[in-house]
Design an enzyme around this catalytic site. Structure first.
Site, PDB file in Angstrom:
ATOM      1  N   PHE A   1      53.500 126.304  -9.283  1.00  0.00           N
ATOM      2  CA  PHE A   1      53.330 125.114 -10.108  1.00  0.00           C
ATOM      3  C   PHE A   1      51.842 124.979 -10.459  1.00  0.00           C
ATOM      4  O   PHE A   1      50.982 125.180  -9.598  1.00  0.00           O
ATOM      5  CB  PHE A   1      53.819 123.899  -9.319  1.00  0.00           C
ATOM      6  CG  PHE A   1      53.911 122.648 -10.141  1.00  0.00           C
ATOM      7  CD1 PHE A   1      55.033 122.379 -10.907  1.00  0.00           C
ATOM      8  CD2 PHE A   1      52.870 121.735 -10.143  1.00  0.00           C
ATOM      9  CE1 PHE A   1      55.113 121.222 -11.661  1.00  0.00           C
ATOM     10  CE2 PHE A   1      52.948 120.579 -10.903  1.00  0.00           C
ATOM     11  CZ  PHE A   1      54.077 120.322 -11.659  1.00  0.00           C
TER      12      PHE A   1
ATOM     13  N   ASP B   1      54.228 124.231   0.272  1.00  0.00           N
ATOM     14  CA  ASP B   1      54.498 123.158  -0.683  1.00  0.00           C
ATOM     15  C   ASP B   1      56.003 122.915  -0.695  1.00  0.00           C
ATOM     16  O   ASP B   1      56.771 123.809  -1.085  1.00  0.00           O
ATOM     17  CB  ASP B   1      53.979 123.559  -2.069  1.00  0.00           C
ATOM     18  CG  ASP B   1      54.103 122.421  -3.065  1.00  0.00           C
ATOM     19  OD1 ASP B   1      55.075 121.641  -2.957  1.00  0.00           O
ATOM     20  OD2 ASP B   1      53.251 122.329  -3.961  1.00  0.00           O
TER      21      ASP B   1
ATOM     22  N   TYR C   1      59.083 111.833  -5.043  1.00  0.00           N
ATOM     23  CA  TYR C   1      59.757 111.307  -6.243  1.00  0.00           C
ATOM     24  C   TYR C   1      60.816 112.255  -6.790  1.00  0.00           C
ATOM     25  O   TYR C   1      61.502 111.919  -7.736  1.00  0.00           O
ATOM     26  CB  TYR C   1      58.742 110.961  -7.343  1.00  0.00           C
ATOM     27  CG  TYR C   1      57.734 112.052  -7.650  1.00  0.00           C
ATOM     28  CD1 TYR C   1      58.073 113.142  -8.436  1.00  0.00           C
ATOM     29  CD2 TYR C   1      56.448 111.991  -7.141  1.00  0.00           C
ATOM     30  CE1 TYR C   1      57.156 114.140  -8.709  1.00  0.00           C
ATOM     31  CE2 TYR C   1      55.522 112.978  -7.395  1.00  0.00           C
ATOM     32  CZ  TYR C   1      55.880 114.062  -8.183  1.00  0.00           C
ATOM     33  OH  TYR C   1      54.971 115.048  -8.431  1.00  0.00           O
ATOM     34  N   LYS C   2      60.938 113.463  -6.213  1.00  0.00           N
ATOM     35  CA  LYS C   2      61.973 114.392  -6.684  1.00  0.00           C
ATOM     36  C   LYS C   2      63.237 114.153  -5.863  1.00  0.00           C
ATOM     37  O   LYS C   2      63.859 113.114  -6.011  1.00  0.00           O
ATOM     38  CB  LYS C   2      61.442 115.823  -6.608  1.00  0.00           C
ATOM     39  CG  LYS C   2      60.310 116.053  -7.611  1.00  0.00           C
ATOM     40  CD  LYS C   2      59.639 117.407  -7.504  1.00  0.00           C
ATOM     41  CE  LYS C   2      58.497 117.484  -8.517  1.00  0.00           C
ATOM     42  NZ  LYS C   2      57.579 118.612  -8.264  1.00  0.00           N
TER      43      LYS C   2
ATOM     44  N   ARG D   1      66.479 124.155 -16.677  1.00  0.00           N
ATOM     45  CA  ARG D   1      66.534 123.848 -15.243  1.00  0.00           C
ATOM     46  C   ARG D   1      67.557 122.769 -14.959  1.00  0.00           C
ATOM     47  O   ARG D   1      67.576 121.733 -15.618  1.00  0.00           O
ATOM     48  CB  ARG D   1      65.164 123.299 -14.801  1.00  0.00           C
ATOM     49  CG  ARG D   1      64.337 124.257 -14.064  1.00  0.00           C
ATOM     50  CD  ARG D   1      63.069 123.657 -13.506  1.00  0.00           C
ATOM     51  NE  ARG D   1      62.791 122.250 -13.738  1.00  0.00           N
ATOM     52  CZ  ARG D   1      61.918 121.550 -13.019  1.00  0.00           C
ATOM     53  NH1 ARG D   1      61.287 122.108 -12.019  1.00  0.00           N
ATOM     54  NH2 ARG D   1      61.670 120.287 -13.302  1.00  0.00           N
TER      55      ARG D   1
HETATM   56  C1  LIG Z   1      56.200 118.449  -8.622  1.00  0.00           C
HETATM   57  C2  LIG Z   1      55.234 119.415  -8.014  1.00  0.00           C
HETATM   58  C3  LIG Z   1      53.893 119.060  -7.815  1.00  0.00           C
HETATM   59  C4  LIG Z   1      53.388 117.715  -8.310  1.00  0.00           C
HETATM   60  O1  LIG Z   1      52.102 117.401  -7.888  1.00  0.00           O
HETATM   61  P1  LIG Z   1      51.590 115.897  -8.075  1.00  0.00           P
HETATM   62  O2  LIG Z   1      50.234 115.885  -7.500  1.00  0.00           O
HETATM   63  O3  LIG Z   1      52.568 115.004  -7.379  1.00  0.00           O
HETATM   64  O4  LIG Z   1      51.607 115.602  -9.534  1.00  0.00           O
HETATM   65  C5  LIG Z   1      53.061 119.957  -7.180  1.00  0.00           C
HETATM   66  N1  LIG Z   1      53.526 121.169  -6.773  1.00  0.00           N
HETATM   67  C6  LIG Z   1      54.807 121.543  -6.968  1.00  0.00           C
HETATM   68  C7  LIG Z   1      55.269 122.882  -6.498  1.00  0.00           C
HETATM   69  C8  LIG Z   1      55.694 120.694  -7.611  1.00  0.00           C
HETATM   70  O5  LIG Z   1      56.948 121.064  -7.835  1.00  0.00           O
END
Ligand SMILES: *Cc1c(COP(=O)(O)O)cnc(C)c1O
Length: 415
Positions: free
Chosen positions: A127, A199, A224-225, A374
């Site tokens: 990500f 992560d 939040y997911k 997705r």
């Molecule tokens: C959703 C997600 C993030 C989001 O990071 P934020 O700091 O909350 O915006 C980071 N890493 C991964 C792998 C994600 O899927």
């Protein structure tokens, strides 16, 4: 594979041991929501809990609520509520800040715990924020940023040089939905003297996680997911107990201080995972997370995993049996269940308008550039019949060509 019928799906819904959880979420009528991997649905208890915080704890309790309503300890309390879902002890997890900030803290803390090594190793295609924060952490510390494909052989090669201080990996890949073997990769990294930051953004609340059992060092994730705490809800961070006494993180704010209300001029870290905290936290958002975690406290993660795999299997069987679907849809997510998160990704050059056409039919998924459709599967509020209908709608959208309508190609800011 035997053909799947809607009747069979209805039967499975009737026998589903998790079916009662559907009533604990609010979803609009007529929507099949396959995007809980991006923003989880609203738990029915959240509005009441948030209103209670605002009206009673804030409106009436005012400043006294820092003590009386437990505001000061909320990051630790929520961390302890979350810990069982992560295979962690209650004092190894705190809730606070966001994923990006927590990646920075743990990478720098890991570098300091591993002196004499200067490489931060990330994975190709992670990500973007994970990649960008690693670059930022490298710039500020003088470390070197490197990347490798997240395959065990490629990681082994990258680790073999003996200069990697910290490896940052996603447990489940956000784009492909691939689930990594946390135990094996952690062991591999440790064998080569590296620490690992996991992560968990796409695995917390999606698959069983066993941080302690895998000997993990650090982990970060969002709420939040799959954890359904609402847009922009706070992140969490885990530090294994064995690292806590020596751990120094760079955002050394007063909430992570040993005696914050002594107002000492110099930083002294608190005991335990608390030292990973920095400053004041969004308590209104924390209240939403608290209401959501009360639901999670009643969830059996093995049951959840069984249903999750059954739902993703069902979707794949209809939309891309054998790895390919109508109109050249291609399965990106591993077909082997043990390598699959709670997500199915399909590739198609016209993925964006196909997803938009599906959304117009009330089936909500999302699109990740360059070509990935997705679909997230959240066993607490999704049923088999809904998944059957969603997969059937996808096949119809592609076969009928209805996605070619120009209105489906208009790009929004968030895809
Ligand atoms: C959703 C997600 C993030 C989001 O990071 P934020 O700091 O909350 O915006 C980071 N890493 C991964 C792998 C994600 O899927």
């Amino acid at each position: 594979m035997a053909p799947v019928t809607r009747e069979e799906c209805a039967k499975r819904d009737a026998e589903d041991p998790l079916a009662a959880f559907r009533g604990e979420f609010r979803l609009p009528e007529g929507v099949i929501y396959l995007d809980g991997n991006s923003l989880g649905a609203l738990p029915a208890a959240v509005p009441g809990r948030v209103a209670d915080l605002i009206e009673r704890e804030w409106g009436e309790g005012l400043i006294a609520s820092w003590n009386d309503a437990g505001w000061w300890d909320k990051p630790r309390e929520l961390g302890a509520m979350l810990a069982p879902l992560l295979g962690a002890a209650g004092d190894e997890v705190v809730v606070g800040d966001g994923v990006s900030a927590n990646i920075f803290k743990t990478l720098v803390a890991g570098l300091r715990l591993n002196p004499g090594r200067s490489v931060l190793l990330g994975e190709d295609g992670n990500f973007p924020t994970d990649l960008y924060i690693t670059q930022g952490a490298a710039e500020i510390t003088g470390a070197e940023e490197r990347r490798a494909p997240a395959r065990p052989d490629a990681l082994e090669e990258a680790l073999a040089g003996g200069d990697v201080a910290v490896l940052l990996l996603s447990h489940v890949d956000y784009r492909t939905g691939e689930l990594r073997d946390m135990a094996a990769i952690t062991e591999l990294a440790h064998r080569h003297g590296a620490l690992v930051v996991w992560d968990l953004c796409h695995s917390a609340g999606a698959v069983p996680v066993d941080l302690d059992g895998c000997g993990a060092d650090f982990a970060v994730g969002c709420t939040y997911k799959y954890l359904n705490a609402g847009p922009g809800a706070p992140g969490f961070v885990y530090a294994a107990r064995r690292h806590q006494p020596h751990l120094r993180q760079p955002l050394s704010g007063w909430h992570g201080h040993a005696r914050p209300f002594d107002f000492e001029p110099d930083y002294r870290p608190a005991d335990g995972a608390s030292r990973l905290l920095s400053g004041s936290q969004p308590l209104v958002a924390d209240a939403a997370l608290e209401a959501s975690l009360r639901v999670w406290s009643r969830v059996d993660m093995e049951q959840l995993r069984t249903k999750s795999l059954a739902l993703t299997d069902l979707f794949i069987t209809i939309a891309a049996p054998g790895g390919t679907g109508p109109g050249g849809l291609r399965l990106v997510t591993p077909a082997e269940p043990e390598r699959r998160g709670s997500q199915v990704s399909l590739a198609h050059p016209d993925g964006y308008p196909i997803v938009q056409a599906l959304i117009a039919r009330g089936v909500i998924g999302d699109f990740r550039a360059p070509d990935v459709l997705r679909f997230g599967f959240t066993p607490l509020y999704l049923g088999y019949t809904e998944v059957f209908d969603a997969a059937t709608a996808l096949v119809e959208v592609v076969e009928s060509g209805e996605w070619r309508d120009p209105r489906h190609s208009r790009r929004s800011q968030v895809t």
